[in-house]
Design a protein around this motif. Structure first.
Motif, PDB file in Angstrom:
ATOM      1  N   GLY A 179       0.813  -1.199   0.000  1.00  0.00           N
ATOM      2  CA  GLY A 179       0.000   0.000   0.000  1.00  0.00           C
ATOM      3  C   GLY A 179       0.856   1.262   0.000  1.00  0.00           C
ATOM      4  N   TYR A 180       0.215   2.392   0.285  1.00  0.00           N
ATOM      5  CA  TYR A 180       0.854   3.709   0.170  1.00  0.00           C
ATOM      6  C   TYR A 180       2.112   3.827   1.027  1.00  0.00           C
ATOM      7  N   TRP A 181       1.987   3.632   2.336  1.00  0.00           N
ATOM      8  CA  TRP A 181       3.158   3.773   3.211  1.00  0.00           C
ATOM      9  C   TRP A 181       4.094   2.581   3.081  1.00  0.00           C
ATOM     10  N   GLU A 182       3.550   1.427   2.768  1.00  0.00           N
ATOM     11  CA  GLU A 182       4.399   0.246   2.607  1.00  0.00           C
ATOM     12  C   GLU A 182       5.368   0.422   1.430  1.00  0.00           C
ATOM     13  N   ARG A 183       4.923   1.089   0.380  1.00  0.00           N
ATOM     14  CA  ARG A 183       5.816   1.386  -0.751  1.00  0.00           C
ATOM     15  C   ARG A 183       6.879   2.413  -0.383  1.00  0.00           C
TER      16      ARG A 183
END
Length: 199
Positions: A179-183
């Motif tokens: 997801g957004y922060w995981e990327r």
């Protein structure tokens, strides 16, 4: 108001202390998000359940609010280092939506999407817990917009970036996707008791 189920002892699965290491307890409820608060129109808002399911769902706000709800007392852990104990959240269990859609056997992962284009992911097994709620009320009041209202996910066994604000969709995946922060380097697992903040 629904009866309140206390799930604050879930920490016993993960560690010895209710307050995870590196966290400080606060009575405030700080507001953090990747950008500003998005607009919500109850007339046009739609919640979707898609991907590896037997029957995709599309629910209006009125239809979503008619789903079975529960109220739980949970703890809330932010990756930035604060925890708030004894939050009362009212909402729809993730498992209710999974059951209605009929999750396929090849589904292994879940992606949550939100009105501000935020995404976050979790393994399916981490979502299929009674404590994972899509919540529209906090401490007996409508969930404020800056805290993710009208609808957010709460994941008390994970850091709170796994709980999308302004959530409007669930996609069941057959392969993991970040997801957004995981990327951007945040942990995929996000276990507060192991301080899994960054990958």
């Amino acid at each position: 108001m629904d009866d309140v189920t206390d799930v604050t002892e879930l920490y016993l699965e993960f560690g010895d202390e209710r307050l995870p290491p590196g966290q400080r307890e606060t009575t405030a409820f700080p507001v953090l998000s990747k950008s500003g608060t998005p607009e919500f129109d109850p007339e046009t808002w739609e919640f979707t359940v898609t991907g590896a399911v037997e029957e995709e769902l599309a629910l209006s706000w009125a239809e979503f609010r008619e789903l079975p709800t529960v109220t739980q007392r949970q703890d809330f852990h932010c990756v930035t280092g604060w925890s708030k104990f004894d939050c009362e959240f009212t909402g729809v269990p993730f498992t209710e939506l999974a059951e209605r859609a009929g999750v396929r056997d090849d589904a292994v992962h879940v992606m949550f999407s939100a009105l501000d284009d935020y995404t976050t992911d979790l393994p399916l097994e981490d979502c299929m817990r009674e404590e994972v709620l899509l919540t529209w009320a906090y401490d007996g009041e409508e969930l404020p917009a800056d805290h993710g209202g009208p609808l957010r996910v709460v994941t008390p066994h994970k850091y709170a970036y796994k709980g999308a604000k302004w959530v409007d969709g669930i996609e069941f995946l057959t392969d993991p996707e970040p997801g957004y922060w995981e990327r951007r380097g945040y942990s995929e697992t996000a276990d507060p008791w192991n301080e899994e903040r960054y990958s």
